[in-house]
Design an enzyme around this catalytic site. Structure first.
Site, PDB file in Angstrom:
ATOM      1  N   SER A   1       0.845  -1.199   0.000  1.00 42.56           N
ATOM      2  CA  SER A   1       0.000   0.000   0.000  1.00 42.56           C
ATOM      3  C   SER A   1       0.878   1.246   0.000  1.00 42.56           C
ATOM      4  O   SER A   1       2.101   1.179   0.117  1.00 42.56           O
ATOM      5  CB  SER A   1      -0.918   0.013   1.234  1.00 42.56           C
TER       6      SER A   1
ATOM      7  N   SER B   1       0.862   3.920   2.194  1.00 44.83           N
ATOM      8  CA  SER B   1       0.825   4.722   3.418  1.00 44.83           C
ATOM      9  C   SER B   1       2.186   5.291   3.819  1.00 44.83           C
ATOM     10  O   SER B   1       2.247   6.227   4.607  1.00 44.83           O
ATOM     11  CB  SER B   1       0.272   3.890   4.577  1.00 44.83           C
TER      12      SER B   1
ATOM     13  N   LYS C   1       4.993   1.262   9.588  1.00 43.45           N
ATOM     14  CA  LYS C   1       4.835   2.688   9.846  1.00 43.45           C
ATOM     15  C   LYS C   1       6.121   3.211  10.491  1.00 43.45           C
ATOM     16  O   LYS C   1       7.048   2.459  10.785  1.00 43.45           O
ATOM     17  CB  LYS C   1       3.658   2.968  10.787  1.00 43.45           C
TER      18      LYS C   1
ATOM     19  N   SER D   1      -2.989   7.307   5.423  1.00 41.77           N
ATOM     20  CA  SER D   1      -2.360   6.332   6.316  1.00 41.77           C
ATOM     21  C   SER D   1      -3.278   6.028   7.492  1.00 41.77           C
ATOM     22  O   SER D   1      -3.647   6.930   8.257  1.00 41.77           O
ATOM     23  CB  SER D   1      -1.019   6.858   6.836  1.00 41.77           C
TER      24      SER D   1
END
Length: 257
Positions: free
Chosen positions: A42, A44, A105, A196
């Site tokens: 993805s 993010s 993250k 995100s």
């Protein structure tokens, strides 16, 4: 004089099976204890990480929990030989709500910190972290949109710098309440701040036990949702400039416009 440099004949099928088993066990040990490959599905973490990036994640950086092991067997709780993630680390972890899902993250808040976002600026314990506009990126492969996107460089209190995308002014996550990070947990945010699902939202803070490892090196990267097995697409879709690139402690350098 006789020549004693004799090559021993192979032991046949049994020896071949033994070698294969040993190789598989070695690969399992390396994957469990040292490093594990992950791919980015993805956007993010844009612009730091792009979809199609393949990473090596250092599993020994934070020690080991049950999530470090294949199938996550419930053999022990907490971490062994553990060390806490550092502020600014890009880390892979299991989400608290569903520990079958891996997220990646950046560590923004440490245990005991108070974290808040105001008008797009991150505040840690009431102090704004420096955020400077460094230009724009007008590359859909990096931004996933077809217009120029503002890029802001943030510098955390420990000196770690990285770039973030600002897709939308006054976006949903640009103004938040103040979060207090509980003991033993961490506040995580994606670098693509308007796209995100992170600790500002339903993810919440992440317990230390859920961390799998620290993202270190991009070893492969391919664009346009191509599979690495599609070798015929490598000449046009391979991101050669991203190969063997460090994940932590580096910034994308956009062209000012």
């Amino acid at each position: 004089m006789s020549d004693k440099s004799v090559v021993k004949k192979s032991g046949g099928l049994g020896e071949t099976i033994s070698v294969v088993v040993q190789a598989l066990l070695l690969a399992l040990v390396i994957r469990t204890v040292l490093i594990q490959p992950f791919n980015i599905p993805s956007g993010s973490m844009r612009p730091t990480l792009l979809e199609g990036d393949y990473l090596f994640v250092s599993k020994f950086s934070y020690g080991f929990s049950k999530y470090s092991l294949p199938l996550s067997p419930n053999l022990f709780s907490g971490r062994i030989w553990g060390s806490e993630p550092l502020r600014g680390d890009v880390a892979v972890f299991r989400t608290p709500a569903d520990t079958s899902i891996d997220y990646i993250k950046r560590v923004i808040g440490l245990p005991g910190d108070k974290v808040q976002v105001r008008e797009g600026v991150v505040y840690i314990n009431g102090v704004a972290i420096p955020r400077v506009k460094v230009g724009q990126i007008n590359n859909p492969d990096v931004t996933e949109v077809t217009h120029p996107v503002d890029v802001y460089r943030e510098t955390l209190p420990n000196g770690v710098t990285y770039d973030t995308l600002d897709l939308t002014q006054n976006g949903l996550g640009d103004n938040t309440r103040e979060f207090t990070v509980p003991a033993g947990q961490f506040f995580m945010m994606g670098d693509n701040r308007d796209n995100s699902a992170d600790s500002r939202f339903d993810l919440g803070t992440v317990p230390l036990e859920n961390f799998i490892g620290r993202a270190n090196i991009i070893f492969f990267s391919i664009a346009d949702k191509a599979s690495p097995l599609e070798i015929w697409r490598w000449p046009t879709e391979m991101r050669f400039d991203r190969l063997l690139r460090s994940v932590n402690g580096t910034s994308f350098t956009p062209k000012s416009q």
